[in-house]
Design a protein around this motif. Structure first.
Motif, PDB file in Angstrom:
ATOM      1  N   GLY A  88       0.803  -1.219   0.000  1.00 54.16           N
ATOM      2  CA  GLY A  88       0.000   0.000   0.000  1.00 54.16           C
ATOM      3  C   GLY A  88       0.835   1.268   0.000  1.00 54.16           C
ATOM      4  O   GLY A  88       0.561   2.210  -0.753  1.00 54.16           O
ATOM      5  N   ILE A  89       1.860   1.304   0.837  1.00 50.54           N
ATOM      6  CA  ILE A  89       2.706   2.505   0.927  1.00 50.54           C
ATOM      7  C   ILE A  89       3.472   2.724  -0.371  1.00 50.54           C
ATOM      8  O   ILE A  89       3.568   3.850  -0.881  1.00 50.54           O
ATOM      9  CB  ILE A  89       3.659   2.394   2.131  1.00 50.54           C
ATOM     10  CG1 ILE A  89       2.865   2.479   3.439  1.00 50.54           C
ATOM     11  CG2 ILE A  89       4.727   3.486   2.083  1.00 50.54           C
ATOM     12  CD1 ILE A  89       3.679   2.191   4.677  1.00 50.54           C
ATOM     13  N   THR A  92       1.111   3.963  -3.036  1.00 52.08           N
ATOM     14  CA  THR A  92       0.760   5.354  -2.754  1.00 52.08           C
ATOM     15  C   THR A  92       1.887   6.308  -3.149  1.00 52.08           C
ATOM     16  O   THR A  92       1.641   7.422  -3.633  1.00 52.08           O
ATOM     17  CB  THR A  92       0.443   5.527  -1.256  1.00 52.08           C
ATOM     18  OG1 THR A  92      -0.649   4.667  -0.905  1.00 52.08           O
ATOM     19  CG2 THR A  92       0.057   6.966  -0.936  1.00 52.08           C
ATOM     20  N   GLU A  93       3.117   5.858  -2.964  1.00 52.85           N
ATOM     21  CA  GLU A  93       4.274   6.692  -3.306  1.00 52.85           C
ATOM     22  C   GLU A  93       4.669   6.572  -4.774  1.00 52.85           C
ATOM     23  O   GLU A  93       5.693   7.111  -5.194  1.00 52.85           O
ATOM     24  CB  GLU A  93       5.468   6.306  -2.424  1.00 52.85           C
ATOM     25  CG  GLU A  93       5.251   6.559  -0.942  1.00 52.85           C
ATOM     26  CD  GLU A  93       5.015   8.030  -0.632  1.00 52.85           C
ATOM     27  OE1 GLU A  93       5.536   8.888  -1.372  1.00 52.85           O
ATOM     28  OE2 GLU A  93       4.292   8.316   0.341  1.00 52.85           O
ATOM     29  N   THR A  96       4.726   1.016  -8.242  1.00 54.08           N
ATOM     30  CA  THR A  96       3.795  -0.098  -8.432  1.00 54.08           C
ATOM     31  C   THR A  96       4.474  -1.363  -8.962  1.00 54.08           C
ATOM     32  O   THR A  96       3.825  -2.418  -9.008  1.00 54.08           O
ATOM     33  CB  THR A  96       2.675   0.294  -9.419  1.00 54.08           C
ATOM     34  OG1 THR A  96       3.247   0.600 -10.695  1.00 54.08           O
ATOM     35  CG2 THR A  96       1.892   1.500  -8.898  1.00 54.08           C
ATOM     36  N   TYR A 149      -0.673   7.595   6.164  1.00 52.59           N
ATOM     37  CA  TYR A 149      -1.205   6.510   5.332  1.00 52.59           C
ATOM     38  C   TYR A 149      -2.518   5.969   5.902  1.00 52.59           C
ATOM     39  O   TYR A 149      -2.757   4.775   5.916  1.00 52.59           O
ATOM     40  CB  TYR A 149      -0.169   5.392   5.199  1.00 52.59           C
ATOM     41  CG  TYR A 149       1.113   5.871   4.556  1.00 52.59           C
ATOM     42  CD1 TYR A 149       1.164   6.123   3.182  1.00 52.59           C
ATOM     43  CD2 TYR A 149       2.252   6.115   5.322  1.00 52.59           C
ATOM     44  CE1 TYR A 149       2.328   6.581   2.585  1.00 52.59           C
ATOM     45  CE2 TYR A 149       3.421   6.580   4.731  1.00 52.59           C
ATOM     46  CZ  TYR A 149       3.445   6.816   3.365  1.00 52.59           C
ATOM     47  OH  TYR A 149       4.602   7.276   2.775  1.00 52.59           O
ATOM     48  N   LEU A 155      -6.012   2.582   4.521  1.00 49.52           N
ATOM     49  CA  LEU A 155      -5.476   3.243   3.326  1.00 49.52           C
ATOM     50  C   LEU A 155      -6.139   2.661   2.086  1.00 49.52           C
ATOM     51  O   LEU A 155      -6.052   1.453   1.830  1.00 49.52           O
ATOM     52  CB  LEU A 155      -3.960   3.037   3.253  1.00 49.52           C
ATOM     53  CG  LEU A 155      -3.219   3.560   2.021  1.00 49.52           C
ATOM     54  CD1 LEU A 155      -3.324   5.093   1.940  1.00 49.52           C
ATOM     55  CD2 LEU A 155      -1.754   3.135   2.071  1.00 49.52           C
ATOM     56  N   THR A 156      -6.825   3.504   1.320  1.00 55.39           N
ATOM     57  CA  THR A 156      -7.448   3.068   0.064  1.00 55.39           C
ATOM     58  C   THR A 156      -6.432   3.152  -1.064  1.00 55.39           C
ATOM     59  O   THR A 156      -5.732   4.160  -1.201  1.00 55.39           O
ATOM     60  CB  THR A 156      -8.676   3.934  -0.270  1.00 55.39           C
ATOM     61  OG1 THR A 156      -9.636   3.815   0.791  1.00 55.39           O
ATOM     62  CG2 THR A 156      -9.319   3.485  -1.570  1.00 55.39           C
ATOM     63  N   LEU A 157      -6.372   2.099  -1.870  1.00 54.05           N
ATOM     64  CA  LEU A 157      -5.421   2.051  -2.983  1.00 54.05           C
ATOM     65  C   LEU A 157      -6.168   2.281  -4.290  1.00 54.05           C
ATOM     66  O   LEU A 157      -7.174   1.616  -4.565  1.00 54.05           O
ATOM     67  CB  LEU A 157      -4.707   0.695  -3.022  1.00 54.05           C
ATOM     68  CG  LEU A 157      -4.016   0.259  -1.725  1.00 54.05           C
ATOM     69  CD1 LEU A 157      -3.344  -1.092  -1.915  1.00 54.05           C
ATOM     70  CD2 LEU A 157      -3.006   1.296  -1.285  1.00 54.05           C
ATOM     71  N   TYR A 158      -5.675   3.198  -5.102  1.00 57.43           N
ATOM     72  CA  TYR A 158      -6.322   3.522  -6.369  1.00 57.43           C
ATOM     73  C   TYR A 158      -5.619   2.873  -7.554  1.00 57.43           C
ATOM     74  O   TYR A 158      -6.034   3.045  -8.704  1.00 57.43           O
ATOM     75  CB  TYR A 158      -6.381   5.042  -6.543  1.00 57.43           C
ATOM     76  CG  TYR A 158      -7.195   5.699  -5.449  1.00 57.43           C
ATOM     77  CD1 TYR A 158      -8.586   5.689  -5.503  1.00 57.43           C
ATOM     78  CD2 TYR A 158      -6.578   6.298  -4.354  1.00 57.43           C
ATOM     79  CE1 TYR A 158      -9.347   6.277  -4.496  1.00 57.43           C
ATOM     80  CE2 TYR A 158      -7.335   6.877  -3.340  1.00 57.43           C
ATOM     81  CZ  TYR A 158      -8.708   6.865  -3.417  1.00 57.43           C
ATOM     82  OH  TYR A 158      -9.464   7.429  -2.421  1.00 57.43           O
TER      83      TYR A 158
END
Length: 329
Positions: A88-89, A92-93, A96, A149, A155-158
């Motif tokens: 997740g982190i 977010t940063e 991927t 986060y 934490l929602t991941l897009y």
């Protein structure tokens, strides 16, 4: 005229072969499930079984230290959380790429397992259970404190992790087979470890650690190695879980989640490895079915698990062995 009769010794070689067929049958049935989905099985079952296989990886990792090594870890969900938050982190940063994220997650899980395992393995019995629980709760509260986060809200991941730029987790059926392949690889690794000298020492230490130490083996080192491998495997399941749910929460590493993993192992059959897979599948499928019937499903689910474990003495795998033994007899 003499009549040839089969002696009990003639049947013995078939028993290990029959037991070896059980894991193969499980993986074949899982591989065929997407076909059943195209023939009318409700679509949500593909997602449900994908989730169950992800947790089966975590349950399998726990069975490696609990069933084989005799170490009851009550903080094993911390590794799931580390894997999930790692994914997740990084997503977010903006990172991927799976080939970057996954090695980082596995290294972090290995480092956490090494430090916590080194301390925990100084203790035995109830003390070991409590100290692993304490480390798990430390990870849980640390995740809650990550306000950047999501903190306690999660934490929602897009986005999802990618492989060389390809969105390999976007397709539901593709994700299913990735989870299945990962589970099969983890099972193969666990079986190889158990069958190796490392695994034999780990099993012997469960029975009599002093005797194993006298023969010249470093029991603590073997146990720590198993704990680290187990933690990395559970972290891998957390990575997959984050990509499936598109959400990461401190609840992933809470003590009730660790308790659920122990339930899965016991339900399937402690020490059988493929029993951990059966336990995870049975646990999550039963949970889904009962929750669809009543809001008070937990009041039914808990007693069902307790009664099953009490009266089967070996979980689902043990029950299957008994039924097969009666049939062969």
């Amino acid at each position: 005229m003499s009549v040839a009769t089969a002696s009990p010794s003639d049947a013995r070689p078939r028993a290990p072969a029959a037991r070896a067929l059980a894991p193969l049958a499980i993986f074949i049935l899982l591989a065929l499930l997407p076909l059943a989905a195209t023939l009318g099985l409700p679509a949500h079952w593909l997602t449900l079984v994908t989730r169950a296989m992800i947790f089966a990886i975590a349950a399998l990792s726990l069975d490696l230290v609990l069933g084989v090594g005799g170490l009851i870890s009550f903080g094993h969900a911390a590794f799931i959380g580390i894997g999930a938050y790692g994914a997740g982190i990084l997503i977010t940063e903006g990172q991927t790429e799976l080939l970057v994220a996954l090695p980082v997650i596995l290294v972090v899980c290995a480092a956490f397992a090494t430090v916590t395992g080194y301390v925990s393995l100084r203790t035995r019995g109830v003390a070991f259970i409590m100290i692993t629980l304490a480390f798990g709760q430390m990870a849980f509260y640390f995740a809650q404190a990550l306000s950047a986060y999501g903190g306690d809200d999660g934490l929602t991941l897009y986005e999802k992790s990618t492989l060389l730029g390809h969105d390999v987790f976007a397709n539901r059926t593709g994700f299913y087979y990735i989870a299945l392949g990962t589970l099969a690889a983890c099972y193969w690794l666990a079986r190889r470890l158990v069958a190796s000298r490392f695994g034999r020492v780990l099993r012997a230490a469960r029975e009599n650690a002093v005797r194993v130490t006298v023969t010249g083996y470093d029991v603590d080192r073997v146990r720590l190695g198993a704990y680290v491998i187990s933690g990395m495997m559970a972290g891998l399941s957390g990575f997959l879980l984050a990509n499936q749910t598109d959400f990461v929460s401190p609840a992933y590493m809470s003590w009730p989640r660790s308790g659920e993993l122990i339930f899965m192992v016991v339900l399937g059959g402690v020490g059988s490895l493929h029993g951990a897979i059966l336990g995870a599948l049975a646990f999550l499928v039963t949970e889904d079915v009962l929750s669809g019937l009543t809001q008070n499903w937990k009041a039914i689910f808990g007693p069902l698990i307790v009664l099953f474990v009490l009266f089967t003495h070996g979980g689902i795998a043990g029950l299957a062995n008994k039924l097969r033994g009666r049939r062969d007899g």
